[in-house]
Design a protein around this motif. Structure first.
Motif, PDB file in Angstrom:
ATOM      1  N   VAL A  45     -60.204 -36.610  49.906  1.00 15.83           N
ATOM      2  CA  VAL A  45     -61.481 -36.047  49.533  1.00 15.83           C
ATOM      3  C   VAL A  45     -62.480 -37.332  49.426  1.00 15.83           C
ATOM      4  CG1 VAL A  45     -62.508 -34.369  47.867  1.00 15.83           C
ATOM      5  CG2 VAL A  45     -60.060 -34.500  48.668  1.00 15.83           C
ATOM      6  N   ASN A  46     -63.685 -37.165  49.853  1.00 17.98           N
ATOM      7  CA  ASN A  46     -64.720 -38.035  49.872  1.00 17.98           C
ATOM      8  C   ASN A  46     -65.473 -37.550  48.715  1.00 17.98           C
ATOM      9  OD1 ASN A  46     -64.542 -37.627  53.167  1.00 17.98           O
ATOM     10  ND2 ASN A  46     -63.716 -39.304  52.100  1.00 17.98           N
ATOM     11  N   PHE A  47     -65.783 -38.504  47.774  1.00 11.98           N
ATOM     12  CA  PHE A  47     -66.895 -37.958  46.918  1.00 11.98           C
ATOM     13  C   PHE A  47     -68.124 -39.175  46.810  1.00 11.98           C
ATOM     14  CE2 PHE A  47     -62.811 -37.037  44.982  1.00 11.98           C
ATOM     15  CZ  PHE A  47     -62.897 -35.740  44.633  1.00 11.98           C
ATOM     16  N   ALA A  48     -69.433 -38.386  46.339  1.00 10.83           N
ATOM     17  CA  ALA A  48     -70.547 -39.448  46.585  1.00 10.83           C
ATOM     18  C   ALA A  48     -71.263 -38.723  45.308  1.00 10.83           C
ATOM     19  CB  ALA A  48     -71.291 -39.109  47.611  1.00 10.83           C
ATOM     20  N   ASP A  49     -72.044 -39.884  44.540  1.00 10.33           N
ATOM     21  CA  ASP A  49     -72.993 -39.387  43.585  1.00 10.33           C
ATOM     22  C   ASP A  49     -74.326 -39.617  43.898  1.00 10.33           C
ATOM     23  OD1 ASP A  49     -73.512 -42.205  43.400  1.00 10.33           O
ATOM     24  OD2 ASP A  49     -72.436 -42.428  41.165  1.00 10.33           O
ATOM     25  N   ALA A  50     -75.487 -39.350  43.091  1.00  6.08           N
ATOM     26  CA  ALA A  50     -76.710 -39.455  43.435  1.00  6.08           C
ATOM     27  C   ALA A  50     -77.320 -40.734  43.652  1.00  6.08           C
ATOM     28  CB  ALA A  50     -77.611 -38.870  42.182  1.00  6.08           C
ATOM     29  N   LYS A  51     -76.594 -41.905  43.205  1.00  5.57           N
ATOM     30  CA  LYS A  51     -76.926 -43.312  43.525  1.00  5.57           C
ATOM     31  C   LYS A  51     -76.510 -43.752  44.932  1.00  5.57           C
ATOM     32  CE  LYS A  51     -76.099 -44.728  38.927  1.00  5.57           C
ATOM     33  NZ  LYS A  51     -75.259 -45.614  38.171  1.00  5.57           N
ATOM     34  N   GLY A  52     -75.489 -42.743  45.470  1.00  2.00           N
ATOM     35  CA  GLY A  52     -75.094 -43.218  46.658  1.00  2.00           C
ATOM     36  C   GLY A  52     -73.589 -43.920  46.697  1.00  2.00           C
ATOM     37  N   GLN A  53     -73.128 -43.824  45.389  1.00  2.00           N
ATOM     38  CA  GLN A  53     -72.080 -44.555  45.126  1.00  2.00           C
ATOM     39  C   GLN A  53     -70.705 -43.703  45.753  1.00  2.00           C
ATOM     40  OE1 GLN A  53     -72.442 -47.166  41.325  1.00  2.00           O
ATOM     41  NE2 GLN A  53     -72.060 -45.091  40.894  1.00  2.00           N
ATOM     42  N   LEU A  54     -69.716 -44.353  46.536  1.00  5.06           N
ATOM     43  CA  LEU A  54     -68.693 -43.460  47.041  1.00  5.06           C
ATOM     44  C   LEU A  54     -67.272 -43.734  46.547  1.00  5.06           C
ATOM     45  CD1 LEU A  54     -69.908 -44.474  50.895  1.00  5.06           C
ATOM     46  CD2 LEU A  54     -70.721 -42.606  49.546  1.00  5.06           C
ATOM     47  N   MET A  55     -66.445 -42.894  46.555  1.00  2.00           N
ATOM     48  CA  MET A  55     -65.258 -42.709  46.272  1.00  2.00           C
ATOM     49  C   MET A  55     -64.394 -41.782  46.993  1.00  2.00           C
ATOM     50  SD  MET A  55     -63.575 -42.577  42.368  1.00  2.00           S
ATOM     51  CE  MET A  55     -63.699 -40.528  42.343  1.00  2.00           C
ATOM     52  N   THR A  56     -63.265 -42.225  47.562  1.00  9.49           N
ATOM     53  CA  THR A  56     -62.353 -41.312  48.275  1.00  9.49           C
ATOM     54  C   THR A  56     -60.751 -41.191  47.436  1.00  9.49           C
ATOM     55  OG1 THR A  56     -63.244 -41.814  50.569  1.00  9.49           O
ATOM     56  CG2 THR A  56     -60.968 -40.843  50.341  1.00  9.49           C
ATOM     57  N   VAL A  57     -60.351 -40.176  47.135  1.00  6.89           N
ATOM     58  CA  VAL A  57     -59.280 -39.801  46.489  1.00  6.89           C
ATOM     59  C   VAL A  57     -58.345 -39.425  47.533  1.00  6.89           C
ATOM     60  CG1 VAL A  57     -57.781 -39.028  44.635  1.00  6.89           C
ATOM     61  CG2 VAL A  57     -60.159 -39.574  44.297  1.00  6.89           C
ATOM     62  N   ARG A  58     -57.297 -40.050  47.936  1.00  8.65           N
ATOM     63  CA  ARG A  58     -55.979 -39.646  48.996  1.00  8.65           C
ATOM     64  C   ARG A  58     -54.864 -39.059  48.514  1.00  8.65           C
ATOM     65  NH1 ARG A  58     -56.308 -40.807  54.089  1.00  8.65           N
ATOM     66  NH2 ARG A  58     -58.068 -42.471  53.782  1.00  8.65           N
ATOM     67  N   PHE A  59     -54.641 -37.714  48.522  1.00 12.37           N
ATOM     68  CA  PHE A  59     -53.460 -36.836  47.957  1.00 12.37           C
ATOM     69  C   PHE A  59     -52.377 -37.009  49.289  1.00 12.37           C
ATOM     70  CE2 PHE A  59     -57.399 -35.698  45.845  1.00 12.37           C
ATOM     71  CZ  PHE A  59     -56.880 -35.772  44.589  1.00 12.37           C
ATOM     72  N   ARG A  60     -51.205 -37.217  48.812  1.00 14.37           N
ATOM     73  CA  ARG A  60     -50.093 -36.953  49.628  1.00 14.37           C
ATOM     74  C   ARG A  60     -49.156 -35.739  48.903  1.00 14.37           C
ATOM     75  NH1 ARG A  60     -48.891 -42.497  52.432  1.00 14.37           N
ATOM     76  NH2 ARG A  60     -50.894 -42.487  53.894  1.00 14.37           N
ATOM     77  N   LEU A  61     -48.877 -34.774  49.695  1.00 20.39           N
ATOM     78  CA  LEU A  61     -48.096 -33.643  48.946  1.00 20.39           C
ATOM     79  C   LEU A  61     -46.646 -33.672  49.711  1.00 20.39           C
ATOM     80  CD1 LEU A  61     -48.392 -32.197  46.287  1.00 20.39           C
ATOM     81  CD2 LEU A  61     -49.568 -30.263  47.857  1.00 20.39           C
ATOM     82  N   PHE A  62     -45.660 -34.128  49.131  1.00 23.97           N
ATOM     83  CA  PHE A  62     -44.349 -33.887  49.624  1.00 23.97           C
ATOM     84  C   PHE A  62     -43.592 -32.766  49.097  1.00 23.97           C
ATOM     85  CE2 PHE A  62     -45.673 -38.281  49.305  1.00 23.97           C
ATOM     86  CZ  PHE A  62     -45.164 -38.881  50.267  1.00 23.97           C
ATOM     87  N   ASP A  63     -42.629 -32.290  49.562  1.00 24.07           N
ATOM     88  CA  ASP A  63     -41.690 -31.067  48.880  1.00 24.07           C
ATOM     89  C   ASP A  63     -41.212 -31.562  47.328  1.00 24.07           C
ATOM     90  OD1 ASP A  63     -42.261 -29.688  51.312  1.00 24.07           O
ATOM     91  OD2 ASP A  63     -40.106 -30.176  52.013  1.00 24.07           O
ATOM     92  N   ASP A  64     -41.075 -32.706  47.273  1.00 23.70           N
ATOM     93  CA  ASP A  64     -40.748 -33.102  45.865  1.00 23.70           C
ATOM     94  C   ASP A  64     -41.772 -33.756  45.021  1.00 23.70           C
ATOM     95  OD1 ASP A  64     -40.837 -35.461  47.508  1.00 23.70           O
ATOM     96  OD2 ASP A  64     -38.940 -36.116  46.844  1.00 23.70           O
ATOM     97  N   GLY A  65     -43.085 -33.629  45.596  1.00 28.37           N
ATOM     98  CA  GLY A  65     -44.241 -34.097  44.289  1.00 28.37           C
ATOM     99  C   GLY A  65     -45.334 -34.446  45.149  1.00 28.37           C
TER     100      GLY A  65
END
Ligand code: NOJ
Ligand code: CA
Length: 712
Positions: free
Chosen positions: A113-133
């Motif tokens: 998921v790509n996030f950006a704020d008004a200042k143009g600062q960027l952060m991505t959060v990468r999620f991995r979903l397995f059957d066990d968590g």
């Protein structure tokens, strides 16, 4: 060799497609695990703060839990909108060099998921979903406004759904050698009080509230309880994560280990943090079987792994703990200056077990019983300064004591087919260790050593650092990588707790990083301890627990009195199964094994690497029963341990159909009990097949170990 099965079918892609949640403004995204039982939601709240929720079989696991990072140069915690997302699915089976399984399947769905704020600062959060968590990490892409970040913290939360039971050890920047506390989230403040007095220096400077450590195990108060392990994976170039507990809202939040300036990490973009992990199941055996943390680590960086050899070893070691007059040091005189003492001038104290004759005795014993290695502690100059907090802490890793005839022992060990195992106690002078590292490893290779046990007892030098701060994480990575260059295997003590890096660095055979068997001589380990470690500490990687204690009446370290270790002999055998490690010690003294040769036979037989593992029954801090197949034969082994007396039931359905096996059962005698009759065991042999069901009677604090070999 490596089987790669890539799947990106239309149907699968549709199933995990990031979907908009209900509501006109909502940007929420959803991801499900391959089996559809875990559901993740990701969104931003009114303040633009990213958050996630997690459900398992329709039951909430994590309520709205915030995400974000903040540092001196930028805050990445609010004002965000979601600007994009990418999904993928992954299915690969890989072969670890050693471990509990010959093959491990990494099957997950991913959402970035790509996030950006008004200042143009960027952060991505990468999620991995397995059957066990779930695993997720922050990624800071290269961007105009942020080049470097002196990180001050993470906003990462694990917002639990109620006042669940937790199994935890206290937060600490330097050590994890504690007993676990079992209690409700709301009672953590109270629970932590009992560690007062066993505080290390770093607990006094800890700047959080109700701080505890990962790996942490939670058993929920749901009607069908869920078991949740929270930890991290691939801890590199970053500090370890502790958790602060909000006892009112049942929220755990990230607490990163700082340096002296309060800075948590010095980052240069682009950068990815370690993975934050949540293993979840309603079946506790699935927590034990989970390979999620290994799957989140990178594949081996070592291409030729043929030199990496799992092993068993004995050591000139336990006699320093239990023979109170014995010492690692050659002399009782203090050295004038490290490296400048003429040892021939020092008066030997005559209590130094790392001497040629004694080491020879251990080599003979190892050769006679087919034990691969002999660890020798106290072989090198510098131990006179031992004490951990003294000013001049410097060991010399290329200078044997005068009574340790290395050329002779090197040749003798070789002739007997036994490997000497090196010991590098640094007394936490990591700086000095780095200076000596190349010389130390070259010296090892010149003298036929392939494995080293490292140690960091005391306060870290450089003095602004902690055992689990970014600097030390970097230091240990450097040691492991340097060791790989020299084809050296490492067993590290007092290093940052493991996070599955053994996949990337398979020469890192094991770590201590928890309260080990040696504490039987320093207050004891209650039977629940080894029944909670596999649910917590072991999820990061194998532990050098040092099982195999046969003499359970022990001198208590430093106090000159004796105490009863909280174990039976049969339980000690079972630990080789329930605490799997590619490097296993037979911790007791040769003379104690000679008193119980029939029980010692199990330690001689038990393998250290496995083709398959089946967790049969388990309950955190109560009991564990596991069956494992030898990687190199048709043999199976079973280990069962318990807290209170109980009967373990093991259906042998894992055996090949229609094939007869001989089961050699090492069990507690009917009147065995850790406190009153710890050395009473029985060994019997029965014929079994896949339809048989073994019933094993385990004493209080006891256990059972079984070897299953195909009948002739
Ligand atoms: C602590 C380690 O855990 C122990 O195994 C070792 O013997 C001592 N340090 C001395 O290095
Ligand atoms: Ca230790």
């Amino acid at each position: 060799m490596m089987k790669r099965i890539w799947m990106m079918k239309a149907a699968t892609a549709a199933m995990l497609m990031a979907t908009a949640a209900t509501g006109a403004q909502a940007q929420g995204l959803t991801l499900s695990s391959p089996d559809g039982q875990l559901i993740l939601n990701v969104d931003v709240d009114e303040a633009g703060t990213p958050f996630y929720t997690l459900d398992y079989k329709g039951t909430p696991v994590m309520e709205k839990s915030r995400l974000g990072l903040y540092g001196q140069e930028a805050s990445l915690t609010e004002g965000f909108t979601i600007t994009g997302s990418q999904t993928s699915t992954f299915d690969e089976t890989w072969e670890p060099v050693w471990g509990e399984f010959a093959e491990i399947r990494d099957h997950h769905n991913e959402l970035a998921v790509n996030f950006a704020d008004a200042k143009g600062q960027l952060m991505t959060v990468r999620f991995r979903l397995f059957d066990d968590g779930l695993g997720f990490r922050y990624e800071l892409p290269a961007q105009d406004n942020i080049n470097y970040l002196a990180l001050l913290g993470e906003n990462t939360e694990f917002n639990l759904t109620g006042d669940h039971t937790m199994f935890y050890i206290p937060g600490d920047y330097d050590t994890d050698e504690f007993l676990f506390t079992e209690g409700p989230v709301s009672g953590v403040g109270e629970g932590l009080k009992k560690y007062q007095g066993v505080h290390t220096e770093s607990q006094r400077v800890l700047d959080g509230e109700n701080t505890i450590q990962t790996p942490l195990l939670i058993k929920t108060a749901d009607k069908t309880p869920l078991y949740i392990n929270i930890h991290e994976a691939a801890l590199l170039n970053y500090p370890a994560m502790l958790l602060d507990t909000d006892t009112a809202t049942h929220t755990l939040s990230s607490h990163l280990v700082p340096d002296k300036l309060g800075i948590r990490a010095y980052l240069q973009l682009p950068f990815a943090t370690p993975w934050r992990t949540v293993i979840v199941s309603d079946d506790p055996t699935e927590i034990l079987a989970s390979q999620l943390i290994l799957n989140l680590n990178e594949p081996s960086k070592i291409e030729d792994t043929s030199w990496i050899k799992p092993m068993k070893f004995i050591g000139v070691w336990w006699e320093m703990f239990t023979g109170r007059q014995k010492t690692w040091a050659y002399s009782d005189d203090f050295r004038a200056r490290p490296g400048e003492t003429d040892y021939s001038q020092l008066k030997p104290n005559g209590r130094h077990p790392a001497n040629t004759e004694n080491v020879k005795r251990y080599i003979d014993f190892a050769a006679e019983h087919g034990i691969d290695g002999v660890l020798v502690e106290g072989w090198n100059q510098g131990w006179e300064d031992w004490g951990g907090y003294r000013k001049n802490r410097s060991f010399l890793f290329t200078e044997p004591y005068p009574d340790f005839d290395l050329p002779y022992l090197r040749d003798y060990a070789k002739e007997k087919g036994v490997k000497l195992i090196m010991h590098h106690e640094t007394a936490a002078n990591a700086m000095d260790y780095e200076r000596q590292l190349d010389d130390a490893f070259r010296f090892m290779k010149d003298n036929g050593y392939d494995a080293v046990k490292t140690g960091y007892v005391g306060a870290i030098i450089p003095r602004s650092e902690h055992h689990t701060s970014q600097w030390m994480v970097d230091h240990v990575q450097h040691v492991i990588e340097k060791a790989a260059e020299y084809q050296i295997m490492v067993d590290s003590h007092e290093a940052p707790r493991p996070t599955g890096l053994i996949r990337t660095y398979p020469n890192w055979l094991a770590q201590e990083s928890a309260r080990g068997g040696e504490f039987e001589s320093m207050g004891g380990n209650p039977p629940s301890h080894t029944a909670i470690l596999p649910f917590t500490r072991l999820k990061g990687g194998p532990m050098d627990y040092t099982p195999g204690l046969f003499e359970t009446r022990l001198a208590t370290y430093g106090e000159g009195k004796t105490d009863q270790a909280m174990t039976t002999i049969a339980r000690q055998l079972a630990l080789y199964l329930t605490m799997p490690s590619p490097i296993q010690m037979a911790a007791d003294l040769p003379q104690n094994y000679e008193r119980f040769p029939d029980a010692f036979q199990f330690i001689k037989d038990v393998p250290v690497e496995w083709r398959d593992s089946k967790y049969i029954e388990a309950e955190p801090a109560r009991y564990i029963t596991v069956a494992r197949q030898d990687k190199n034969s048709e043999d199976w082994y079973i280990g069962a341990i318990t807290d209170g007396a109980r009967q373990a039931t093991v259906p042998l359905t894992f055996l090949p159909k229609g094939r007869e096996y001989v089961a050699t059962i090492y069990a507690d005698a009917s009147d065995a009990d850790w406190e009153t009759n710890p050395q009473a065991y029985e060994i019997k042999t029965v014929k079994v097949n896949s339809k048989s069901k073994l019933k094993l009677n385990l004493a209080r604090g006891g256990g059972a170990a079984v070897r299953l070999t195909p009948a002739k």
